[in-house]
Structure formats: C-alpha cells, structure tokens
Write an enzyme that holds these catalytic residues in place. Structure first.
Site, PDB file in Angstrom:
ATOM      1  N   LYS A  52     -11.538 -64.859 -57.219  1.00 19.77           N
ATOM      2  CA  LYS A  52     -10.973 -65.799 -58.196  1.00 19.77           C
ATOM      3  C   LYS A  52     -11.625 -67.179 -58.038  1.00 19.77           C
ATOM      4  O   LYS A  52     -11.965 -67.838 -59.016  1.00 19.77           O
ATOM      5  CB  LYS A  52      -9.446 -65.879 -58.012  1.00 19.77           C
ATOM      6  CG  LYS A  52      -8.752 -64.568 -58.428  1.00 19.77           C
ATOM      7  CD  LYS A  52      -7.308 -64.468 -57.974  1.00 19.77           C
ATOM      8  CE  LYS A  52      -6.771 -63.052 -58.248  1.00 19.77           C
ATOM      9  NZ  LYS A  52      -5.408 -62.829 -57.739  1.00 19.77           N
ATOM     10  N   GLN A  96      -0.894 -65.515 -54.146  1.00 22.75           N
ATOM     11  CA  GLN A  96      -1.459 -64.168 -54.001  1.00 22.75           C
ATOM     12  C   GLN A  96      -0.420 -63.226 -53.380  1.00 22.75           C
ATOM     13  O   GLN A  96       0.139 -63.516 -52.327  1.00 22.75           O
ATOM     14  CB  GLN A  96      -2.734 -64.237 -53.141  1.00 22.75           C
ATOM     15  CG  GLN A  96      -3.480 -62.931 -53.041  1.00 22.75           C
ATOM     16  CD  GLN A  96      -4.068 -62.452 -54.363  1.00 22.75           C
ATOM     17  OE1 GLN A  96      -4.642 -63.233 -55.128  1.00 22.75           O
ATOM     18  NE2 GLN A  96      -3.914 -61.173 -54.668  1.00 22.75           N
ATOM     19  N   ASP A 119      -0.318 -66.750 -63.591  1.00 24.70           N
ATOM     20  CA  ASP A 119      -0.208 -65.308 -63.345  1.00 24.70           C
ATOM     21  C   ASP A 119       0.749 -64.668 -64.357  1.00 24.70           C
ATOM     22  O   ASP A 119       0.800 -63.444 -64.469  1.00 24.70           O
ATOM     23  CB  ASP A 119       0.312 -65.044 -61.923  1.00 24.70           C
ATOM     24  CG  ASP A 119      -0.795 -64.578 -60.980  1.00 24.70           C
ATOM     25  OD1 ASP A 119      -1.823 -64.088 -61.474  1.00 24.70           O
ATOM     26  OD2 ASP A 119      -0.616 -64.706 -59.755  1.00 24.70           O
TER      27      ASP A 119
END
Ligand code: NDP
Length: 292
Positions: A52, A96, A119
């Site tokens: 990412k 994460q 997200d």
C-alpha cells in the site's frame, strides 16, 4: 479462457491516479496523505502495508506508517486513532487487520472518523454502501468492481455465488452485485460454512467470487463451463523450491479449473493488486472531499 490480470490493471489505474495527483499539485494544492496503522509484526500484514505504501509513492500520495507494539492496549490504540481523526494533514487512514486478540476490532473500526475511513469498514460507510449512497466502498469488493468494469464483464441478470460472508469481502460484495446500479443487478447467493450442498449452488453460477481462506477449495467438479471466477483467497502453502519456503495459492484450484472458465483471476496477481488500487482511489476521494 482469459486471465483477469489484476497486476497490469492495477498499474494502469495507479498511472491514471498519478496523473490526477499531478494535476492537483500543478494547481498548487498539497499532496494527498494516507496513513496506515500496523499493530504487531504479523509478516503477512507487513507485506500488505508495504504494498500500500509503495503504491502511494507511485501515485504521488504522501504516506505514513504508524508502527505500534503488539502489546498496545485497546485504549491507547483508540487514542491514537482519535489523534489521527483530528489531524488535518491526514486525508484517510487504515488499521491493518487482523489485530492482536486482546483488541476488539469492532471498537477500533467504530473509533475511525467515517470521513477518513478509506477502508470503508465503518458502519456509516457500510450503511451508505448498502443503500447505494456515494461513499467509501471496502477496497477488495471495490477492486473487483473495477476489474469487472475494465474487462467489460456485465453482471446484470447473471447468477453470482459469493463464497464467504466476511464483513470486509463477501458480505459487501454480495450487496454491491445485487444493487440496482452499474455492475450490480445480478442475482446473488451468499454462501458460507453452513450452506448445504455448496457444489450444487456453485454449478449454477455464471460468476463465482471465492473469499474463504482455504487453499484450492473450489475444484473442477464444482464449476460450470464458461464460468467467471474471481478468487480472493490468499493462502500460503509450503514450497521448498522457493527461497521463502512458501508460495501463495487461492481458494480455487486454478491449475485444474482455469481451462473451464471464460475468465479467471490468478493468485497472486489478481484481486490483491486491485485491492491496493481501490484503497488508493478511496484515499483520493477522501482528499477531494476536503475541498468540498
Ligand atoms: P474470513 O476468514 O473472515 O471468513 C471466511 C468465510 O469463509 C466465512 O464466511 C466462512 O463461513 C466461509 N467458509 C469457511 N469455510 C467454508 C466452507 N467449507 N464452505 C463455505 N464457506 C466457508 O474471510 P475474509 O474475507 O477475511 O478472507 C477470505 C480470504 O480472502 C482469505 O484467504 C484472505 O487472506 C483473503 N483476502 C484477500 C484479500 C485480497 O486483497 N486479495 C483481501 C481480504 C482477504 P462462516 O461465516 O460460516 O464461518
């Protein structure tokens, strides 16, 4: 059979986004900024966060990594999230997953400001997505929609079977594909570990989305001719021929299934790179929202 090449498509999408960022910079605006929180040292999580961050660099997005000890308390993590919610230099951030066992992921997701939740996991964004209101769509299903769009795969009227009902992949995917919207209008069956006779369901599917987390679980006898297969699964299997000692395989037995399909994603190089591109797209969206 055509391979759905997520790696190449992700590069194309990142180039398009880099052009867009260049234009903002040329107009005198600051660069967008994505931050990532990594708790502990799960090796797979480190790899994903690394992908990412590299993608941010390619697109011209500023990135920052907040590396936190595995022992951090839930309270201290939420405090950090609050800090990031309030930091105007951050457009969006991710935490994460998975988190260490002593931390409740639901509490953590709820702590994120929905306007920075790139997200798309916060209930506000999930709810908007379900209602068809413009918002951040979770990166993996969003990446799959981008893949369908770019490969001109229509979903309207098709029978889709999604295997796996996680909040981050299977459930949002099933909602998106059944919405009355472009790359929706499919007739979707969401299956899981309690589904009876999964094979019979799969044999009816024009499109299969596999998000289970079990290596090569979907075999040749479960797939009808000319099916389209989107394999989300990422499973490590031992491979002594590799320097790392392992290799990645999907939830679908690619070797034996692929020649039956009209389209199929490989693992690696399918859905994974598009998940990253979709996250970057969400970050750009969050950035652009700050000018509204
Ligand atoms: P979860 O691990 O949260 O859930 C797995 C789902 O599979 C559950 O809904 C479970 O059912 C279902 N399942 C398990 N066994 C069976 C079975 N025998 N038959 C039918 N369904 C079954 O899933 P995630 O969505 O988080 O991850 C799935 C996979 O996708 C993993 O390999 C993960 O690494 C990968 N992944 C890849 C991403 C990418 O970018 N490519 C992004 C995210 C995930 P039940 O609910 O009944 O337990």
């Amino acid at each position: 059979m055509q391979i759905l090449d997520g790696k190449t498509l992700s590069v194309t999408l990142q180039r398009e986004m880099a052009d867009e960022v260049d234009q903002f910079l040329a107009d005198g605006k600051r660069a967008p900024h994505l931050a990532a929180i990594l708790v502990g040292s799960n090796p797979a999580s480190k790899v994903y966060v690394g992908h990412k961050i590299k993608a941010c660099t390619r697109v011209g997005i500023q990135s920052s990594l907040v590396d936190l000890d595995a022992e951090i308390t839930e309270e201290a993590l939420i405090e950090k999230i609050t800090e990031m919610n309030e930091d105007p230099s951050i457009d969006g951030f991710i935490i994460q997953l998975p988190l260490p066992r002593h931390i409740n992921p639901e509490k953590v997701i709820l702590a994120v400001d929905p306007s920075k939740d790139v997200d798309g996991f916060h209930p506000t964004n999930m709810g908007k997505m379900a209602l068809g209101i413009d918002t951040f769509v979770p990166a993996t299903p969003y990446g799959i929609l981008l893949m369908l769009e770019r490969y001109r795969i229509t979903t309207s009227g098709k029978k889709v079977v999604v295997v796996g009902r996680s909040n981050i992949v299977g459930t949002p995917m099933s909602i998106l594909l059944s919405r009355n919207a472009p790359f929706g209008n499919a007739t979707v069956t969401l299956t899981h570990s309690r589904t009876k006779d999964l094979r019979a369901q799969l044999l009816q599917a024009d499109i299969i989305v596999a998000a289970i987390g079990r290596e090569r679980f979907i075999t040749r006898d479960m797939v009808k001719d000319e099916a389209i297969i989107i394999d989300v699964g990422i499973n490590r299997i031992v491979d002594e021929t590799k320097k790392s000692g392992y290799r990645l395989v999907g939830d679908v037995d690619f070797e034996n299934v692929s020649d039956k399909c009209s389209f199929i994603t490989p693992v690696p190089g399918g859905v994974g790179p598009l998940t990253v591109a979709a996250l970057i797209k969400n970050t750009l969206k969050a950035y652009k929202n700050t000018f509204k």
